[in-house]
Scaffold this motif. Sequence first.
Motif, PDB file in Angstrom:
ATOM      1  N   UNK A  44       0.891  -1.281   0.006  1.00  0.00           N
ATOM      2  CA  UNK A  44      -0.036   0.057  -0.036  1.00  0.00           C
ATOM      3  C   UNK A  44       0.889   1.517   0.172  1.00  0.00           C
ATOM      4  N   UNK A  46       0.911   5.433   0.363  1.00  0.00           N
ATOM      5  CA  UNK A  46      -0.011   6.416   0.987  1.00  0.00           C
ATOM      6  C   UNK A  46       0.793   7.884   0.507  1.00  0.00           C
ATOM      7  N   UNK A  47      -0.069   8.465   0.210  1.00  0.00           N
ATOM      8  CA  UNK A  47       0.375  10.246  -0.052  1.00  0.00           C
ATOM      9  C   UNK A  47       0.784  10.809   1.023  1.00  0.00           C
ATOM     10  N   UNK A  48       2.028  11.398   1.236  1.00  0.00           N
ATOM     11  CA  UNK A  48       2.497  11.931   2.349  1.00  0.00           C
ATOM     12  C   UNK A  48       3.389  11.056   3.133  1.00  0.00           C
ATOM     13  N   UNK A  49       3.172   9.797   3.174  1.00  0.00           N
ATOM     14  CA  UNK A  49       3.822   8.898   3.652  1.00  0.00           C
ATOM     15  C   UNK A  49       4.924   8.166   2.994  1.00  0.00           C
ATOM     16  N   UNK A  50       4.641   7.806   1.818  1.00  0.00           N
ATOM     17  CA  UNK A  50       5.530   7.006   0.850  1.00  0.00           C
ATOM     18  C   UNK A  50       5.830   7.735  -0.417  1.00  0.00           C
ATOM     19  N   UNK A 127      -6.938  11.292   1.896  1.00  0.00           N
ATOM     20  CA  UNK A 127      -5.531  11.006   1.373  1.00  0.00           C
ATOM     21  C   UNK A 127      -5.667   9.918   0.127  1.00  0.00           C
ATOM     22  N   UNK A 321       7.326   2.804   9.806  1.00  0.00           N
ATOM     23  CA  UNK A 321       6.042   3.832   9.654  1.00  0.00           C
ATOM     24  C   UNK A 321       5.681   4.342  11.449  1.00  0.00           C
ATOM     25  N   UNK A 322       5.867   3.213  12.109  1.00  0.00           N
ATOM     26  CA  UNK A 322       5.306   3.590  13.605  1.00  0.00           C
ATOM     27  C   UNK A 322       6.343   3.824  14.456  1.00  0.00           C
TER      28      UNK A 322
ATOM     29  N   UNK B  87      -3.951   1.552   6.241  1.00  0.00           N
ATOM     30  CA  UNK B  87      -3.396   3.046   6.190  1.00  0.00           C
ATOM     31  C   UNK B  87      -4.066   3.558   7.376  1.00  0.00           C
ATOM     32  N   UNK B  88      -3.302   3.778   8.510  1.00  0.00           N
ATOM     33  CA  UNK B  88      -3.791   4.288   9.866  1.00  0.00           C
ATOM     34  C   UNK B  88      -3.153   5.587  10.313  1.00  0.00           C
ATOM     35  N   UNK B  90      -3.075   6.565  12.944  1.00  0.00           N
ATOM     36  CA  UNK B  90      -2.481   6.544  14.023  1.00  0.00           C
ATOM     37  C   UNK B  90      -2.400   5.229  14.630  1.00  0.00           C
ATOM     38  N   UNK B 120       0.551   0.621   7.010  1.00  0.00           N
ATOM     39  CA  UNK B 120       1.352   1.900   7.110  1.00  0.00           C
ATOM     40  C   UNK B 120       0.538   2.768   7.859  1.00  0.00           C
ATOM     41  N   UNK B 121       1.289   4.041   8.323  1.00  0.00           N
ATOM     42  CA  UNK B 121       0.618   5.272   8.968  1.00  0.00           C
ATOM     43  C   UNK B 121       0.614   6.232   7.825  1.00  0.00           C
ATOM     44  N   UNK B 122      -0.612   6.844   7.957  1.00  0.00           N
ATOM     45  CA  UNK B 122      -0.964   8.028   6.956  1.00  0.00           C
ATOM     46  C   UNK B 122      -0.307   9.121   7.785  1.00  0.00           C
ATOM     47  N   UNK B 123      -0.181  10.410   6.957  1.00  0.00           N
ATOM     48  CA  UNK B 123       0.232  11.551   7.655  1.00  0.00           C
ATOM     49  C   UNK B 123      -0.903  12.015   8.586  1.00  0.00           C
ATOM     50  N   UNK B 126      -4.748  12.130   8.090  1.00  0.00           N
ATOM     51  CA  UNK B 126      -5.125  11.308   6.961  1.00  0.00           C
ATOM     52  C   UNK B 126      -6.325  10.484   7.185  1.00  0.00           C
ATOM     53  N   UNK B 127      -6.642   9.902   5.952  1.00  0.00           N
ATOM     54  CA  UNK B 127      -7.707   9.001   5.947  1.00  0.00           C
ATOM     55  C   UNK B 127      -7.426   7.623   6.355  1.00  0.00           C
ATOM     56  N   UNK B 129      -7.757   3.946   5.736  1.00  0.00           N
ATOM     57  CA  UNK B 129      -8.069   3.005   4.354  1.00  0.00           C
ATOM     58  C   UNK B 129      -7.497   1.550   4.555  1.00  0.00           C
TER      59      UNK B 129
END
Lengths: 324, 324
Positions: A44, A46-50, A127, A321-322, B87-88, B90, B120-123, B126-127, B129
């Motif tokens: 996956x 994710x915009x802003x993460x990847x 996102x 990521x965490x 995509x979390x 938090x 993965x973590x969103x910014x 984020x949403x 998903x």
Amino acid sequence: MASEFDLIARYFTRPAHRARLGVGDDCALLDVTPGCELAISTDMLVAGTHFFPDADPQRLGHKTLAVNLSDLAAMGAKPASALLSLALPAADEAWIAAFARGFFALADEHGVELVGGDTTRTPSGGTLTLTVTILGEVPASQAIRRSGAKAGDDIWVSNTLGDAALGLAVLQGKVNLEQSERYYCIQRLEMPAPRIALGLALRGIAHSMLDISDGLAGDLAHIARASGVSAQVDVDVLPLSPALRGVARELALQCALAGGDDYELCFTAAAERRTAVEAAGTAAGVSVTRIGSIVPAAAVPVRFVDGVGHELALRLGGYDHFGA
Amino acid sequence: MASEFDLIARYFTRPAHRARLGVGDDCALLDVTPGCELAISTDMLVAGTHFFPDADPQRLGHKTLAVNLSDLAAMGAKPASALLSLALPAADEAWIAAFARGFFALADEHGVELVGGDTTRTPSGGTLTLTVTILGEVPASQAIRRSGAKAGDDIWVSNTLGDAALGLAVLQGKVNLEQSERYYCIQRLEMPAPRIALGLALRGIAHSMLDISDGLAGDLAHIARASGVSAQVDVDVLPLSPALRGVARELALQCALAGGDDYELCFTAAAERRTAVEAAGTAAGVSVTRIGSIVPAAAVPVRFVDGVGHELALRLGGYDHFGA
């Protein structure tokens, strides 16, 4: 505004040739070659993460598929099919068209058929999220796992390390490079080349393998833990591009050992197979470099030493990521 | 804060029993039963589009898998494996634990093995998903496609229609229901039951099938177009729950025909197979209702008429994420 179904049909529906049934029903239907196992993975983005939310959509289409193909390469599997899910903040047709161009150019290069997926709209301000599931085949019991490394094995990597991380530092304005090296590193970040041919050529040769997505240090530790061994890497022989060799040693090592997004292969093989490994690299058209060896399980999964045996003092970690 | 790898390991890594190789390598490795085709599908759920951002995580875990299982049911495929990507916004461990409980409770019920995924973590902001890819098996050439409907076929649906849409209207404060019916409709929205047993029982009986995720009107039109036929539905025989029968007729029909999220099966079968269809429903423990018939291709893919043959005047459409 074009409907979801229209957009899917226009850009992502292609006639299925190998699949029994492709896009357009509740499920796709696939045959698996008798005698083969199915290799399957999902990633996956994710915009802003990847990737940057304003990333070039054609390059993003390439990368979204490339990082998934890289997982097949890392098992020695042959690509077959993919599913693509997009959560889009807006139904921007030009963006979708460019994304599809990048995605299908790489898919065609590797004989990947898009057989399914899902397209949805996020709420306003949501996102952009992309998920690919990739499927490949590997003859029964020939997949190259992380858990097969043996003490005495050589450790190898393909091509060069750290270029993508340096490219990211450039885009973030943290590092200045001369124009051609800047272009090179950003290209390596945005257009990774999945090492499918090398992965296939290493069947029957490599004992263990993975792709370096989170940095050599963290990823090699996965091999060490899964195999119940430790790894020792000579940092003075790491394959570095001219761009990396042109920056301060500490930055170069940080990029090469802890930088993500390289999507090169890291693998181990018996010392007596060195000629076979080099022939596999030549056949696949990618350089391979021996960077260390597998040792019996020790206190740490991976030790980095320099050419005269001094342990590296850098504090390194793979991307998480965490993480803290 | 727990690391990504820790969270994945704690909640989503279980030993693989059927798979050759489960979570933890670059790919999972699966065997496909000889003589079977692989059925594969993916669905993405986006907070704010498919569910409320504050949705109960255990129910969300159930629904995320259920909507994917429903796609297998709609092909007559037997569930085998799933991949889950999150995509979390938090790393909320209590949320993840509850989500995993709901997901695995349904997975265990249907013998689904989780073999891979991505977290993965969103910014910030984020949403949330969620993407599931589901894999199942179906004996070669026995999958029930959308394209097999024939003029003269009966049209059938499982259970009742429109409950989920009414549940959504209740949650949105648009409709008031008595407590037990309120609970029933929300349950139908949040905890759909994938009709796997019915899908399997209809192999060799149904000519065409899909699951009703976007409303009967839109979904039945997919069958009609894919099969080159039209459909005629008698709205007076639609199976409606007591909750639907208790609201105004126009609202009930809107929910039953254009409401999404029912995840009931809609299928067609030859008129001489009525007894077999009813036996399949009985064996699967779900009611089946004959609601109309397939006719030769006409000007519109689906016509809705009442018991005396008058065409329905309602303006209906299935749910389309990018629609007007």
